[in-house]
Write a protein that holds these residues in place. Structure first.
Motif, short mmCIF file in Angstrom:
data_model
loop_
_atom_site.label_atom_id
_atom_site.label_comp_id
_atom_site.label_asym_id
_atom_site.label_seq_id
_atom_site.Cartn_x
_atom_site.Cartn_y
_atom_site.Cartn_z
N VAL A 128 -6.16 5.32 -1.83
CA VAL A 128 -5.07 4.37 -1.58
C VAL A 128 -4.51 3.84 -2.89
N ALA A 129 -5.39 3.39 -3.78
CA ALA A 129 -4.94 2.84 -5.06
C ALA A 129 -4.35 3.91 -5.95
N LEU A 130 -5.00 5.08 -6.02
CA LEU A 130 -4.53 6.13 -6.91
C LEU A 130 -3.17 6.67 -6.49
N VAL A 131 -2.96 6.85 -5.18
CA VAL A 131 -1.65 7.32 -4.70
C VAL A 131 -0.59 6.25 -4.92
N SER A 132 -0.93 5.00 -4.64
CA SER A 132 0.02 3.90 -4.86
C SER A 132 0.40 3.81 -6.34
N TYR A 133 -0.59 4.00 -7.19
CA TYR A 133 -0.35 3.95 -8.65
C TYR A 133 0.60 5.07 -9.07
N ALA A 134 0.34 6.28 -8.58
CA ALA A 134 1.19 7.41 -8.93
C ALA A 134 2.61 7.22 -8.41
N VAL A 135 2.73 6.74 -7.18
CA VAL A 135 4.06 6.50 -6.62
C VAL A 135 4.79 5.41 -7.40
#
Length: 455
Positions: A395-402
């Motif tokens: 969740v955090a890693l995808v949100s960060y990338a987005v």
């Protein structure tokens, strides 16, 4: 000497070792911002086209907005007793937190190297030598000593830098009033929204890049220290110190082109007589030493946090911290020696690039801490990849990338300018987009997937 060296590193500071008051946060961050790189940052807004008056207003807005975010990170320190980036494992996972950690190390190296270039110039002025590497190496050694001694000495240096910074920068301001018609520098150009937004971004970027290590310097405060008090002390110290320096920079840049070619030398010339110029060079060295120790100390903490994710160590001894600090500073000194050309232009782009990668991290960390976990953190699980926070938090890693990707169309960089930025006439608002998009994605998604910590 062994007792003078800080014993703690990435581990929790126990209650019996907590000490100090929030005023120490004010002097630390005020002193760390009363320094020549902040003067350069303020000058950049004018160098790249803004009127001095609107540059000062834009820088103030940026410092306030970025300072709010930065001080919210600082308020976590007394409650958790942890370095800032260790707590990121609660959002990204024990291994996942390494992703922003690597970027943080690059940030520390960049600021340490660019600051060392300027501090080295001041050291050379004091010693009357012309070889750039001499001043850079001497300054690197001074930084290594204070950063290795650790927390108490860094705060002491902050208090010294506060006093010297007030005296030195006040004197330079008076000299500028005497030697130039400051009133004529204000309002000399019409308002331009593009350069005004650039000034805001420079101020905000300056503050936001403190976020990944600001709690490192509040974690020794007693756990019952009110968050509001820690927030205000950090916010006011950082914003007042940086705005003071940046205002001087904007006015100095507007007064003439001499500042562009030789920033440190220009300030020495502004000081007047050789004896007073020597004192101003000393003020520059102490101010840069204060903030460079933060970079070196934070850099070593970040490196230790990265390595400990895989070794599962919960505590690192003083000798290991000293070794990591020395290695970090060695690299920063080498970068300073070999990459000092085109300083102003490179520094502007460096700050704005950092803004792109750290605003999503701030959005995730603050959203999780204050709105989702509500200040409850399972500290032992931060050191266990098989614990509550796991290895990787998708969740955090995808949100960060987005959050990073969402900023690309809004960038205004030397190597790339986004399409939307072109439509806006070149105005860079990417950092606002990064904060908003990341928080909007992370908050509802994380709420559905996070199990609250019961304390």
């Amino acid at each position: 000497m062994a007792e003078a060296i800080e014993r703690r590193s990435i581990d929790v500071v126990p209650a019996e070792e907590r000490h100090g008051t929030p005023i120490s946060q004010f002097t630390l961050w005020f002193g760390a911002n009363m320094q020549v790189t902040a003067v350069v940052d303020g000058a950049l807004a004018v160098v790249f086209g803004a009127d001095a008056l609107w540059a000062i207003v834009g820088l103030l807005i940026g410092n306030v907005l970025g300072g709010i975010v930065m001080a919210l990170h600082a308020a976590q320190g007394p409650r958790l007793g942890l370095p800032q980036m260790i707590s990121s494992r609660a959002q990204f996972g024990v291994y996942g937190a390494v992703v922003p950690l690597v970027l943080v190390v690059i940030m520390y190296l960049g600021f340490a190297a660019t600051g060392t270039v300027l501090a080295g110039q001041a050291v050379n002025k004091i010693l009357h030598v012309d070889t750039a590497a001499i001043g850079i190496i001497i300054f690197g050694v001074l930084t290594a000593v204070i950063a290795t001694l650790g927390y108490r000495w860094i705060h002491l240096l902050g208090r010294i830098a506060t006093v010297l910074g007030i005296l030195g920068f006040t004197y330079l301001g008076i000299r500028l009033l005497i030697t130039d018609d400051v009133g004529a520098l204000l309002g000399a150009k019409p308002f331009d929204v593009v350069t005004f937004l650039l000034a805001i971004s420079l101020g905000a970027g300056w503050q936001l890049t403190f976020g990944p290590y600001v709690a490192d310097y509040s974690r020794y405060l007693p756990a019952d220290t009110p968050e509001r008090t820690t927030f205000l002390a950090t916010f006011l110290g950082s914003v007042i110190g940086s705005q003071w320096s940046m205002t001087l920079g904007a006015l100095v840049a507007a007064s003439g082109a001499g500042f562009l070619a030789n920033q440190v030398g220009y300030l020495g010339d502004l000081a007047g007589p050789a004896g007073i110029a020597l004192l101003i060079y000393l003020v520059i060295v102490v101010g840069k030493l204060a903030v460079n120790c933060l970079n070196a100390y934070g850099g070593s903490m970040t490196l230790l946090t990265t390595v400990s994710a895989f070794t599962r160590a919960a505590r690192i001894g003083p000798a290991a911290r000293a070794a990591y600090t020395s290695c970090f500073l060695l690299v920063s000194v080498l970068v300073a020696i070999f990459a000092s050309a085109d300083f102003l232009d490179n520094f502007k782009n460096f700050v704005l690039v950092l803004l792109m990668v750290f605003t999503p991290w701030s959005a995730i960390n603050l959203t999780d801490y204050y709105l989702i976990s509500r200040e409850r953190v399972d500290v032992p699980a931060l050191y266990n990849p098989d614990g509550r926070y796991g290895r990787w938090n998708v969740v955090a890693l995808v949100s960060y990338a987005v959050g990073i990707a969402a900023q690309i169309p809004f960038l205004a960089q030397k190597l790339y300018t986004g399409r939307i930025t072109n439509a806006l006439g070149g105005a860079d608002i990417s950092w606002l987009v990064g904060l908003a998009v990341t928080a909007a994605l992370y908050y509802p998604w994380s709420r559905r997937t996070t199990t609250p910590v019961n304390t």
